[in-house]
Design a protein around this motif. Structure first.
Motif, PDB file in Angstrom:
ATOM      1  N   UNK A 189       0.793  11.713  -3.656  1.00  0.00           N
ATOM      2  CA  UNK A 189       0.449  11.138  -5.087  1.00  0.00           C
ATOM      3  C   UNK A 189       0.252   9.539  -4.651  1.00  0.00           C
ATOM      4  N   UNK A 190      -0.404   8.579  -5.190  1.00  0.00           N
ATOM      5  CA  UNK A 190      -0.323   7.396  -5.504  1.00  0.00           C
ATOM      6  C   UNK A 190       0.948   6.814  -6.276  1.00  0.00           C
ATOM      7  N   UNK A 191       1.756   5.980  -5.502  1.00  0.00           N
ATOM      8  CA  UNK A 191       2.814   5.700  -6.431  1.00  0.00           C
ATOM      9  C   UNK A 191       2.846   4.075  -6.743  1.00  0.00           C
ATOM     10  N   UNK A 192       2.053   3.195  -6.025  1.00  0.00           N
ATOM     11  CA  UNK A 192       1.969   1.789  -6.351  1.00  0.00           C
ATOM     12  C   UNK A 192       0.473   1.320  -5.730  1.00  0.00           C
ATOM     13  N   UNK A 193       0.125   0.039  -6.210  1.00  0.00           N
ATOM     14  CA  UNK A 193      -1.010  -0.477  -5.605  1.00  0.00           C
ATOM     15  C   UNK A 193      -0.458  -1.812  -5.244  1.00  0.00           C
ATOM     16  N   UNK A 194      -1.126  -2.252  -4.156  1.00  0.00           N
ATOM     17  CA  UNK A 194      -0.609  -3.847  -3.621  1.00  0.00           C
ATOM     18  C   UNK A 194      -1.630  -4.716  -4.190  1.00  0.00           C
ATOM     19  N   UNK A 195      -1.206  -5.850  -5.035  1.00  0.00           N
ATOM     20  CA  UNK A 195      -1.957  -6.588  -5.691  1.00  0.00           C
ATOM     21  C   UNK A 195      -2.496  -7.828  -5.068  1.00  0.00           C
ATOM     22  N   UNK A 196      -3.235  -8.691  -5.463  1.00  0.00           N
ATOM     23  CA  UNK A 196      -3.610  -9.760  -4.937  1.00  0.00           C
ATOM     24  C   UNK A 196      -4.820 -10.301  -4.528  1.00  0.00           C
ATOM     25  N   UNK A 197      -4.991 -11.560  -4.214  1.00  0.00           N
ATOM     26  CA  UNK A 197      -6.501 -12.055  -3.963  1.00  0.00           C
ATOM     27  C   UNK A 197      -6.825 -11.439  -2.699  1.00  0.00           C
ATOM     28  N   UNK A 198      -7.974 -11.225  -2.312  1.00  0.00           N
ATOM     29  CA  UNK A 198      -8.640 -10.613  -0.995  1.00  0.00           C
ATOM     30  C   UNK A 198      -9.514 -11.761  -0.367  1.00  0.00           C
ATOM     31  N   UNK A 199      -9.209 -11.824   0.816  1.00  0.00           N
ATOM     32  CA  UNK A 199      -9.693 -12.857   1.502  1.00  0.00           C
ATOM     33  C   UNK A 199     -10.540 -12.105   2.768  1.00  0.00           C
ATOM     34  N   UNK A 200     -11.789 -12.587   3.073  1.00  0.00           N
ATOM     35  CA  UNK A 200     -12.365 -11.929   4.308  1.00  0.00           C
ATOM     36  C   UNK A 200     -11.983 -12.647   5.471  1.00  0.00           C
ATOM     37  N   UNK A 201     -12.079 -11.850   6.613  1.00  0.00           N
ATOM     38  CA  UNK A 201     -11.572 -12.251   7.924  1.00  0.00           C
ATOM     39  C   UNK A 201     -11.879 -13.656   8.230  1.00  0.00           C
ATOM     40  N   UNK A 202     -12.940 -14.119   7.778  1.00  0.00           N
ATOM     41  CA  UNK A 202     -13.285 -15.691   8.413  1.00  0.00           C
ATOM     42  C   UNK A 202     -12.862 -16.760   7.201  1.00  0.00           C
ATOM     43  N   UNK A 203     -12.450 -16.242   6.161  1.00  0.00           N
ATOM     44  CA  UNK A 203     -11.734 -17.110   5.355  1.00  0.00           C
ATOM     45  C   UNK A 203     -10.576 -17.784   5.302  1.00  0.00           C
ATOM     46  N   UNK A 204     -10.460 -18.991   5.368  1.00  0.00           N
ATOM     47  CA  UNK A 204      -8.918 -19.920   5.377  1.00  0.00           C
ATOM     48  C   UNK A 204      -7.942 -19.259   4.421  1.00  0.00           C
ATOM     49  N   UNK A 205      -6.720 -19.072   4.935  1.00  0.00           N
ATOM     50  CA  UNK A 205      -5.735 -18.598   4.310  1.00  0.00           C
ATOM     51  C   UNK A 205      -4.231 -19.324   4.583  1.00  0.00           C
ATOM     52  N   UNK A 206      -4.596 -20.395   5.498  1.00  0.00           N
ATOM     53  CA  UNK A 206      -3.348 -20.942   6.030  1.00  0.00           C
ATOM     54  C   UNK A 206      -2.378 -21.534   5.098  1.00  0.00           C
ATOM     55  N   UNK A 241       1.634  -0.246 -14.487  1.00  0.00           N
ATOM     56  CA  UNK A 241       2.890  -0.211 -13.653  1.00  0.00           C
ATOM     57  C   UNK A 241       2.606  -0.086 -12.382  1.00  0.00           C
ATOM     58  N   UNK A 242       1.585   0.583 -11.768  1.00  0.00           N
ATOM     59  CA  UNK A 242       1.404   0.660 -10.446  1.00  0.00           C
ATOM     60  C   UNK A 242       1.368  -0.822  -9.652  1.00  0.00           C
ATOM     61  N   UNK A 243       1.050  -1.657 -10.164  1.00  0.00           N
ATOM     62  CA  UNK A 243       0.754  -2.953  -9.708  1.00  0.00           C
ATOM     63  C   UNK A 243       1.945  -3.772  -9.171  1.00  0.00           C
ATOM     64  N   UNK A 244       2.762  -3.027  -8.305  1.00  0.00           N
ATOM     65  CA  UNK A 244       4.184  -3.638  -7.868  1.00  0.00           C
ATOM     66  C   UNK A 244       4.172  -3.365  -6.395  1.00  0.00           C
ATOM     67  N   UNK A 245       3.205  -3.035  -5.800  1.00  0.00           N
ATOM     68  CA  UNK A 245       3.308  -2.547  -4.405  1.00  0.00           C
ATOM     69  C   UNK A 245       3.712  -3.473  -3.356  1.00  0.00           C
ATOM     70  N   UNK A 246       3.379  -4.794  -3.818  1.00  0.00           N
ATOM     71  CA  UNK A 246       3.952  -5.932  -2.850  1.00  0.00           C
ATOM     72  C   UNK A 246       5.339  -6.104  -2.693  1.00  0.00           C
ATOM     73  N   UNK A 247       6.251  -5.366  -3.501  1.00  0.00           N
ATOM     74  CA  UNK A 247       7.778  -5.563  -3.498  1.00  0.00           C
ATOM     75  C   UNK A 247       8.129  -4.289  -2.861  1.00  0.00           C
TER      76      UNK A 247
END
Length: 191
Positions: A35-52, A109-115
């Motif tokens: 079963x899916x128990x959570x989702x990892x939320x957040x902004x998506x960055x492509x591999x070449x996009x800066x995230x520093x 309530x699934x949107x807590x996966x980053x924790x």
């Protein structure tokens, strides 16, 4: 969520320190393996996009197998960037991502996966990451406001409603009992 799935997940004090994710369930209910128990939320960055700048002191950046990064930090610059992108990417009156995961009480309530914390000795993993690319039309635009992911910088020539996007789901690798904390293996992704 408890009415439909029989369980829910909440942010709570972790057994390993800090914040974690714990299963809550009705009597005799439990999370079933697969079963899916959570989702990892957040902004998506492509591999070449800066995230520093977003990644400095940020332990919530998840790297997918194909190099896409998901910034699941609900504070500082990451929070501001996510809110800004949600405001930018509207289709009429519809928002294309959930911003409530940035608060203590997410609408989905699934949107807590980053924790979800990494496993430790004596606390083995009970969930694994599953990367999913959601194609246009697979989720109705009216329902996108429940999903916690959005592109940082979509291509200018493609309408945002026509872009596929990434979800990272946490899937139970065994049955999980009520009151149990979720632990993952940060280096394991299920295909």
């Amino acid at each position: 969520m408890e009415e439909v799935q029989g369980f829910s997940v909440v942010r709570a004090a972790s057994h390993v320190g800090g914040t974690g994710v714990v299963v809550q369930a009705k009597a005799q209910a439990r999370v079933q393996r697969g079963q899916v128990v959570a989702l990892y939320p957040g902004l998506l960055y492509l591999p070449f996009q800066p995230i520093f700048l977003q990644s400095v002191g940020n332990s919530f950046v998840f790297r997918c197998i194909d190099g896409v990064h998901v910034d699941g930090n609900d504070r500082r610059i990451s929070r501001a960037a996510f809110r800004s992108c949600v405001g930018r990417d509207r289709v009429g009156h519809l928002t294309l991502a959930d911003t409530s995961w940035l608060t203590p009480h997410p609408v989905n309530p699934l949107n807590v996966g980053q924790y979800v914390n990494n496993r430790t000795a004596g606390r083995p993993s009970n969930v694994a990451y599953q990367e999913v690319t959601v194609r246009p039309g697979e989720v109705a635009l009216e329902d996108r406001h429940l999903l916690p992911n959005l592109w940082y910088s979509p291509p200018a020539d493609v309408p945002v409603a026509d872009l596929p996007f990434r979800l990272v789901a946490l899937v139970a690798t065994r049955d999980v009992a009520p009151g149990e904390e979720l632990f993952s293996d940060y280096f394991t992704v299920v295909h």
